[in-house]
Structures are given as C-alpha cells and as structure tokens.
Design an enzyme around this catalytic site. Structure first.
Site, PDB file in Angstrom:
ATOM      1  N   GLU A 126       0.891  -1.175   0.000  1.00 11.40           N
ATOM      2  CA  GLU A 126       0.000   0.000   0.000  1.00 11.40           C
ATOM      3  C   GLU A 126       0.918   1.210   0.000  1.00 11.40           C
ATOM      4  O   GLU A 126       1.570   1.497   1.008  1.00 11.40           O
ATOM      5  CB  GLU A 126      -0.878   0.012   1.262  1.00 11.40           C
ATOM      6  CG  GLU A 126      -1.776  -1.195   1.429  1.00 11.40           C
ATOM      7  CD  GLU A 126      -2.987  -1.183   0.513  1.00 11.40           C
ATOM      8  OE1 GLU A 126      -3.122  -0.251  -0.304  1.00 11.40           O
ATOM      9  OE2 GLU A 126      -3.794  -2.121   0.608  1.00 11.40           O
ATOM     10  N   CYS A 159      -2.408   9.201   2.567  1.00  8.72           N
ATOM     11  CA  CYS A 159      -2.108   8.532   1.297  1.00  8.72           C
ATOM     12  C   CYS A 159      -3.185   8.832   0.260  1.00  8.72           C
ATOM     13  O   CYS A 159      -2.900   8.947  -0.921  1.00  8.72           O
ATOM     14  CB  CYS A 159      -1.944   7.038   1.500  1.00  8.72           C
ATOM     15  SG  CYS A 159      -3.355   6.264   2.293  1.00  8.72           S
TER      16      CYS A 159
END
Ligand code: NAD
Length: 508
Positions: free
Chosen positions: A271, A305
């Site tokens: 990720e 993110c």
C-alpha cells in the site's frame, strides 16, 4: 504552540501524566508475550513534532531482535492456527474492548507522537477497535471454501489455511489505525504477527502490545519490534520464518521491499503513495465539492495517502472556485494536535518538514502561482501553513507526492481532458469526481486509473470494501473479505467418489 484541553477526559493533568510515563522509561519491544529491551541495548528518541523535543526513548531493534520475534511468532503459530475460530473471535473482541478502555491514553499518545489532531485521532482509535470487532465476526467464516462436483464421480473442495507469521511494516502517518487494519485480519485467520512500526511514531504500537497482553492473547501471537527500516524492517522482510509481508509506506521503499522479498518468493502486499485528483466539473454541487476537496487535502496534516493533492477544475469555473479554495485554505486552523479546534497540526519530523518546505520552493521555481500559505508557522515545531498553488499537471508539485498540506489547482477543458490529466501521473490510489451528471460520473470512474474512486464524496471508507491502489500506488487489495485472499493460502482437495480408472504402469 501550547496544548489545550482536548476534551473533558483528556485534561492537561492527564496529558502531563501520559508524557511523564513516556519520558521515564525505555519503550521496549514486545516479544513472546514479554516486554524486552533490544539485544544490543541501543535506543533511539522519538520526538514531539510540536516542539521537536524528545518524547520517549525507544529500544532500537536489529536482526537479532527480529529473529527472536520471528521464532516466538513461529512457535505460537502452531497452536494459534489450531484454535477454534470461535475462540479467536473471542480474543479479537477482547482486544477491541480493552483498546476502547484505553482510548484516551492511545489518543493522547498518538497526538503527541505523530502530530495528528485529536478529532481525527479519536475517530481513528474508534476505527482501530472496529477493525478488531469487524474481523472477529469474520473469523468463523474466513476459511470457507467452495465445492466443485464433477458429475457423480468426483468432488473437489477448497479450504483456506493461514500462511504463518506475518510481518507488518507500517508508516508514521496513522500508526495505530493502519496497523490494526492488518493485524486484525491476520489474527482472525490464524496467523501470528510481528509488527514493525515506523521509527518516527513508534509509541501506540507499544501501547497496543500492553492492550493485547491485558486482553490475554497467548504469548508470541502478537509481537512488536521497534526500530529503523534498514535495521529492523529489512531483517523482517528477509527472515525465512516470515512468509508474508504487508508493507505500507513510500513507493520507493515498496520497490526495495519487493526486491528483498523476491529471493524467498514471499507474499508481499504493498500500500504505497498517491497523488490523487479531485475532479470538479462546472455542474457539480460546488459547496460540497469545496468542503470535500479542502478536507481531503488538509485532514491528517496533508500526510494522507488518499489526499486529493491535485484539484482539477473545469475552466469555466476555475477562477471562481480557486478564490473559494483560497479563502478556505487561509482559514484552516493550524495548531497543537491536542487542541480540539485544530484542523492541521505539525508535520511528523524536521526532515519531513524540510522536504515539504523544499516542495514549496520547487513550486515557486517551476512557475506555479502561490495563492495561499507557502510558509512555516510559528517558531518551534514542524508547522507548515495550508498551501494552495495554481499550476500545470506537468509540474513536479503536481506529479510527486509531497505528503503535506499542499494543494495544486489545475484547469481542464472537458471530460476527455479531465480524464487525461487525472491519469497522467505515476500513482493510482484514489480519485474523487464531482459532477451532477450521473452518466459522466460513472464514465469517469470507469476510466480512472485508480484503485478507489469516490463520486461526489470525500474518502468515506466502509470496512467491507477493497482498499488499495494501481500503478505505483500498490499491488493488492486489503479490507473486507479481500484481506483473506492475502492472509490465507487456498488449497484444493480432490476426492473420487468411486473407483475411477487409474493407469496401471508396470502391470503386465
Ligand atoms: P517509508 O516507506 O519511509 O516507511 C514505511 C515503513 O517502512 C517504516 O516502518 C520504515 O521503517 C520501513 N522501512 C523503511 N525502509 C525499509 C526497508 N528497506 N525494509 C523494510 N522496511 C523498511 O514511509 P513513511 O514515510 O513512513 O510513510 C509515508 C508514505 O506511506 C507515503 O508515501 C504514503 O502515501 C504512504 N502510505 C500509504 C498508504 C496506503 O494505504 N496506500 C497509507 C498510509 C501511508
């Protein structure tokens, strides 16, 4: 900036007591159910980003510590994997209950250590507990398989089994929440865990270990090794008893982890970073688009993110929308993370702050127009003003992940131009589309090179849905049942239901 009182329960006295506890002991590893100092006896300081003064001294892990943790996790795996799912479920629910009980302390530690603001952190603590209850409910169903009857002659069926000790490597921006999101499905499916938290925000991992101990999780099922990436993270990736690595962090680090894991063909979930667009068409509900876009870049101090760090705005409304963005950007409240009025807190570390400030210079030099912010705030700590540039999609500030409170506004002409610009970036984590034209919204969503698209919404995450990115933003999907594909091995079992013919080699 001074800490206010975050809520009736997090009083200045409470904050002082937490600080005192953190400052007067070495924060240890947690291995085999015990809190232990590092084998080499070395430590590192974690800093309070609002002052850059030391907050706590932490055991510094190396390969020897990782080896102890991997052995403990390997040993515990033998019994944990055989425990009835119902019993694993009960363990996870107990962890959630104890976690909630320590919510104020966890929230205070996270604010002090990671610089994230209290209102966001409170929601994240609640989500951390929910991660355990959510996956607890799945524990009994996670190993479900399918059957494949072949006429009346054969039956095939699949079963899922746990993979083994899982190495979980996490970043500093949402330390507890991101860790629990991986720990919970890993444990639910019968794996054991070695967590390596980020060196810039290591403290809630230690508190989580205390919680896990209080919840009576068997020794070795959950372990924490503190330390730096190359010293503790790399040995975890390389350890032969750790067959699975889930890594959340920067794209460049993700490529290193992948290469290092390749020799042993480990299962690796990545990720990684993002440069997600918010695309605003002129027919959108512009009030909501404004709220969503401003929140999605400045929440979590811009260290998010899924931040929409690029806002693509249709030409016909560009100037008007940019002036509304400007007003809101200037009005965002920067302050101490424990002050409940704060919307943006300090960046995690002096090094990261310097990096973000450098991007502000890069933006100016490459010809972007600075519309709001663009400077440090105050004289101590890592505070940076919420910043708005206008520029082009080709600029570095529009292509590279800054991971700070910096938004770049870029005009587009029509749908095709919007899609081309949105996708013209190496990342592909999230996208936000704002329009009242339903068909266009779905066309855009289908065309978007992103793992997750929100239509007329900021990032509202539902736990059963898949989370992850495409392109340089990641490789797998976690969340919901998708996590089980990663944390389990699927096996096929073939059963003949009669005497099917077997070739008789050697029979004369
Ligand atoms: P980072 O890559 O510097 O570090 C992440 C973790 O990896 C840390 O624990 C670090 O110690 C460890 N590490 C570093 N080098 C290593 C190595 N060689 N081997 C093993 N481990 C190593 O990332 P960061 O600066 O902590 O976090 C910010 C980044 O994380 C941003 O790019 C952000 O977009 C990304 N992020 C992504 C998601 C997502 O779900 N996609 C979520 C949060 C953050």
């Amino acid at each position: 900036m001074a800490a206010g009182s975050a809520s009736s329960s997090i009083t200045p006295d409470f904050i002082a007591a937490v600080r005192e506890r953190l400052g007067t002991q070495e924060i240890p590893h947690f291995i085999g159910g015990e809190f232990v100092r590092g084998v080499r006896g070395e430590t590192f300081d974690t800093l309070d980003p609002s002052t850059n003064r030391p907050l706590a001294r932490v055991s510094r892990g190396f390969a020897e510590d990782v080896n102890r943790a991997a052995n403990a996790a390997h040993q515990a795996f033998a019994t944990w994997r055989r425990l009835a799912p119902k019993a694993r479920r009960a363990h996870l629910i107990r962890i959630a209950t104890v976690l909630e009980k320590h919510g104020d302390e966890l929230a205070t530690i996270e604010c002090l250590d990671a610089g994230q603001v209290i209102n966001v952190v409170r929601a994240q603590i609640a989500r951390a507990a929910e991660n355990f209850t959510f996956y607890a409910e799945y524990a009994e169903r996670a190993m479900d398989g399918r059957t494949y009857p072949v006429g009346h002659e054969w039956l095939n069926y699949t079963v899922r089994v746990p993979v083994g000790p899982c190495g979980i490597i996490t970043p500093w921006n949402s330390p507890l929440m991101l860790a629990t999101w991986r720990i919970a499905p890993a444990l639910a499916t019968g794996n054991t865990v070695i967590l390596k938290p980020a060196e810039w925000s290591p403290l809630t991992a230690w508190k989580l270990a205390q919680i896990v101990q209080e919840a009576d999780l068997p020794p070795g099922v959950f372990n924490v090794v503190q330390g730096f990436g190359e010293e503790a993270g790399a040995p975890l990736v390389a350890h032969p008893k750790v067959p699975l690595i889930t890594f959340t962090g920067e794209t460049t680090t993700g490529t290193i982890v992948t290469k290092n894991a390749a020799d042993q063909l480990k299962r690796v979930s990545l990720e990684l970073g993002g440069k997600s667009p918010s695309v605003i068409f002129d027919d959108a509900d512009l009030d909501r688009a404004l709220d969503g876009t401003v929140f999605q870049i400045f929440s979590l101090n811009g260290e998010r993110c899924t931040a929409n760090s690029r806002v693509l705005i249709q030409e016909s409304i560009f100037d008007a929308f940019v002036s509304r963005l400007e007003a809101r950007t200037r009005a965002v409240t920067v302050g101490h993370p424990l002050d409940p009025d704060t919307e943006v807190g300090p960046l995690i570390h002096t090094e990261h702050c310097a990096r973000v400030l450098e991007y502000l210079e890069i933006g100016r030099h490459e010809g972007a127009t600075l519309v709001a912010g663009g400077h440090r705030v105050g004289t101590e700590g890592n505070y940076v003003s919420p910043t708005l540039f206008t520029g082009t999609n080709a600029m570095r500030i529009a292509q590279e992940e800054i991971f700070g409170p910096v938004l770049v506004a870029i005009p587009f002409t029509d749908e095709a131009d919007a899609l081309a610009k949105a996708n013209d970036v190496k990342y592909g984590l999230a996208a936000y589309i704002w329009t009242r034209d339903i068909a266009r919204a779905h066309r855009m969503a289908l065309g978007m090179e992103a793992g997750m698209t929100w239509l007329n919404s900021h990032n509202v995450r539902h736990l059963p849905t898949p989370f992850g990115g495409v392109k340089m933003s990641g490789t797998h999907r976690e969340g919901g049942e998708y996590a089980f594909e990663f944390y389990t091995e699927m096996k096929n079992v073939a059963v003949p239901l009669g005497n099917h013919p077997i070739p008789q080699f050697g029979k004369k």
